[in-house]
Design a protein around this motif. Sequence first.
Motif, PDB file in Angstrom:
ATOM      1  N   TYR A  15      44.963  50.958  37.075  1.00  0.00           N
ATOM      2  CA  TYR A  15      44.251  50.742  38.343  1.00  0.00           C
ATOM      3  C   TYR A  15      43.358  49.504  38.255  1.00  0.00           C
ATOM      4  O   TYR A  15      43.371  48.630  39.125  1.00  0.00           O
ATOM      5  N   ASP A  16      42.607  49.427  37.147  1.00  0.00           N
ATOM      6  CA  ASP A  16      41.671  48.326  36.945  1.00  0.00           C
ATOM      7  C   ASP A  16      42.399  46.983  36.908  1.00  0.00           C
ATOM      8  O   ASP A  16      41.893  45.969  37.370  1.00  0.00           O
TER       9      ASP A  16
ATOM     10  N   THR B  94      34.481  42.911  43.990  1.00  0.00           N
ATOM     11  CA  THR B  94      35.796  43.366  43.539  1.00  0.00           C
ATOM     12  C   THR B  94      36.761  43.484  44.704  1.00  0.00           C
ATOM     13  O   THR B  94      36.397  43.956  45.774  1.00  0.00           O
ATOM     14  N   HIS B  95      37.981  43.022  44.513  1.00  0.00           N
ATOM     15  CA  HIS B  95      39.013  43.222  45.535  1.00  0.00           C
ATOM     16  C   HIS B  95      40.367  43.410  44.891  1.00  0.00           C
ATOM     17  O   HIS B  95      40.582  43.020  43.740  1.00  0.00           O
ATOM     18  N   TYR B  96      41.295  44.019  45.646  1.00  0.00           N
ATOM     19  CA  TYR B  96      42.650  44.248  45.156  1.00  0.00           C
ATOM     20  C   TYR B  96      43.359  42.910  45.018  1.00  0.00           C
ATOM     21  O   TYR B  96      43.300  42.073  45.912  1.00  0.00           O
ATOM     22  N   SER B  97      44.011  42.696  43.886  1.00  0.00           N
ATOM     23  CA  SER B  97      44.646  41.394  43.719  1.00  0.00           C
ATOM     24  C   SER B  97      46.081  41.508  43.234  1.00  0.00           C
ATOM     25  O   SER B  97      46.655  40.572  42.701  1.00  0.00           O
ATOM     26  N   GLY B  98      46.661  42.698  43.381  1.00  0.00           N
ATOM     27  CA  GLY B  98      48.069  42.860  43.038  1.00  0.00           C
ATOM     28  C   GLY B  98      48.351  42.523  41.585  1.00  0.00           C
ATOM     29  O   GLY B  98      47.629  42.949  40.687  1.00  0.00           O
TER      30      GLY B  98
ATOM     31  N   ASN C 169      39.109  43.378  34.280  1.00  0.00           N
ATOM     32  CA  ASN C 169      40.383  43.500  34.983  1.00  0.00           C
ATOM     33  C   ASN C 169      41.495  42.783  34.229  1.00  0.00           C
ATOM     34  O   ASN C 169      42.560  43.338  34.008  1.00  0.00           O
TER      35      ASN C 169
ATOM     36  N   LEU D 121      44.794  45.969  38.520  1.00  0.00           N
ATOM     37  CA  LEU D 121      45.280  45.488  39.818  1.00  0.00           C
ATOM     38  C   LEU D 121      44.142  44.965  40.691  1.00  0.00           C
ATOM     39  O   LEU D 121      44.344  44.610  41.846  1.00  0.00           O
ATOM     40  N   GLN D 122      42.925  44.948  40.122  1.00  0.00           N
ATOM     41  CA  GLN D 122      41.765  44.465  40.874  1.00  0.00           C
ATOM     42  C   GLN D 122      41.276  43.156  40.255  1.00  0.00           C
ATOM     43  O   GLN D 122      41.588  42.854  39.115  1.00  0.00           O
ATOM     44  N   THR D 123      40.491  42.435  41.011  1.00  0.00           N
ATOM     45  CA  THR D 123      39.809  41.283  40.450  1.00  0.00           C
ATOM     46  C   THR D 123      38.330  41.386  40.819  1.00  0.00           C
ATOM     47  O   THR D 123      38.000  41.654  41.971  1.00  0.00           O
ATOM     48  N   THR D 124      37.469  41.212  39.824  1.00  0.00           N
ATOM     49  CA  THR D 124      36.034  41.247  40.078  1.00  0.00           C
ATOM     50  C   THR D 124      35.462  39.859  39.849  1.00  0.00           C
ATOM     51  O   THR D 124      35.679  39.262  38.801  1.00  0.00           O
TER      52      THR D 124
END
Lengths: 436, 319
Positions: free
Chosen positions: B61-62, B73-77, B288, B64-67
């Motif tokens: 899960y972690d 933090t946002h979802y970054s595929g 991430n 797939l995010q970018t902080t």
Amino acid sequence: MAAVLLSACAGTDSTSASPGASGSQAAGAGCAAGATALTFWGWSAGYDLAVKKFNQTHPDICVKLENAGAANDEYVKLSDALKANSGTPDVAQIEYFEVPSLEITNSLVDLSQYGMSSVKKDIAPVAWSLVSQGSKQYAMPVDLGPLALYYNAKEFSANKLSVPATWSEFAATADKLHAADPKASITNFDPVSAQDVLALMQQYGAFPFSYSGGDKLGINFTGTAQTAFASFWQNLIDKKEVTTAADFSPAQWSNLDSGANASRLSPAWGPVGMQSSIKKTIGDWRTAPIPQTEAGKNLSGNWGGSTLTVVKGTGHAKEAAEFVKWFGASADSWKILSGKVAGAFPGYLPLLNSTGFQSATLPISGTSKPNKVFAEAAQNMDTAQWPPIMTAALTQWTSTFAGVTKGTETLPEAFKTFQQQMVTYAKAQGFTVTEG
Amino acid sequence: MNQTTTYRESAPGRPVSRPASPPPGRPRRGNRREWPGAVFITPHMLALGLFMLVPTVYAVYDSLQTTQLIGGTHYSGLANYSTVLHSPEFWDGVRRVLVFTAIQVPLTIAIAFFFAAVFDAGIVKYSRFFRTVFFMPFAVPGVVAAVMWSFLLLPDFGPYAKLMQDIGLGHVDFFSSRLIVPTIVVIVIWEWTGYNVTILYTSLKSIPQHVTEAAVMDGARLGTIILRLKLPMVRPTITMLVFLNTVGALQLFTEPSILAAFQPQAVSYGFTPSLYVYNTSVGSGDYNLGAAAAVVLALIIGAISLAAFAVRRRSGEFR
């Protein structure tokens, strides 16, 4: 959950404060029942003695010192605790360079609201400005590490060297020494030690970062001053006139003791540690101001030193502020911190400027008075604008600069690579980056 | 090395891997008789779930995010995966541990088999004493061992550097870029040989005495008995040890990270994949990206493990 509990007793009524775990800690630390309990993360030697003194003289507050690891180990734990929003201490020891990293994540309590201005006159101006951002103050300065030239006087006179006042004289002295004794180098320059190099860059007027809060960050390892700095040292490395041993390694101490290094560009806290790591040259070491880029200047740089911060989430910010104020700016505290166990170099002016402190001697430097030179240097430092990405910078630095030690790349090349790495990292972190 | 858990969970004699359900063809036992078994494995499964599965899912899960420091933090595929797969530092580390594994694992097992066979043959006196001595390094925590070896191998100051000088090999820097991998191989062999000896010795001891006696009667010499008779009979144990040692070696972390504290220039940011994960996560605060690298590393090791299982299955080990 813990945060709720903590804020529940933010009323600071000392009789109702510190429920649960904190209460038992308070009892464990030998404090009066009902005292406000504060957790303090710190690692430096002698801090426990100062804490003990504080608890004795402040019965309403009970500080419990915990060692959560030194420097980066502690910062990692702190940032994890902050992310988890639980288990954060009330007070944490943070080095100057790391304070902006915690500021940007909004993790520190602004101390200006707790009457700190009363002690501002007692703190070295450079230390004060290192922890301030506009009217806000994010930490209480404790100790400093101004740089000076610490040289082996016997070796200097045996080789008929005079103490260099400028860097070009320093290079000439290095030539002369190496010619007289091919096994001797003027000093050690550890490319892998980021803090050492950055302090020297600061002194050289080549500090590579500019930052004053917010999302704008200047990174410049490739400007004129930076390149001049890098070429200066690379030239000495190429001529084998400086060694590149790791700072504080047995090799460095042995070089200093055997005469392979005739001087050390030492922070103020350096001589105490050096004294216990060398044997033959005890008594031979003298202190002079660090060489300057131009004759007549008297700029120094700062390597190391710590602050105390009050961490967001504390339910006892007022008491914590009282503690850090006492710790950094009271005669009681500094009596202990400057003592034999702690050996910290004060940012506290009443001590820094006192005759007693400045005339103190150390066996390593005979009857000379190193503190006089270091105290002078402490007054002549610019404020380094540490960027809020120092954790990453320190981690990447080691790999990037290792080649300089090994001789597979030059310092200017390493600076170029590092420039790119830092710019990429800062941009990925969302900063607007200015280069050059 | 990060082998501790892997190894210690699989105590001697207990096969590490069994098919989850009894193989077809055997009669199934009734459900009522299985509950004590369930009770026995519950603690293990709970620990596995809490400390293995949950963190793994969280890491995925972690990853797939970018902080960002600025912006949150946002979802970054798969962006982090792309960064890892394009990172020369990461692949540099993967190559290094593959080379390391290819040298360290066969050497460790060969040395271990030699000593196990010698002890088993009963040709040395006080074999119990020596077995204990051999096992001792394994009882020393990896961190302590690495610190100890760092001091011993220190250039210019360590006794081994002095020894090299005295026997005329000149100035040997065990931490130079050329020697750092061999140095770690030596340390790891020192740490793990005793453990492997113990397992192999146990396995050799379980060979029925009459088999050896028959061979002696037929006039086989000691060397023949060890190499032609006993070695093939303990082959499943050796395969298992190769597998365990390999998984451990690929996760190489403790030794280089401790050596780095002594010789920062010897061990780079991505010296091994595990160090890359650590340095990006903890060292640079990029959890991430670190999680993505950890997942990639897990997939690489998973693929190697699957291949190993396939080999073992083909050799008929899981009957």
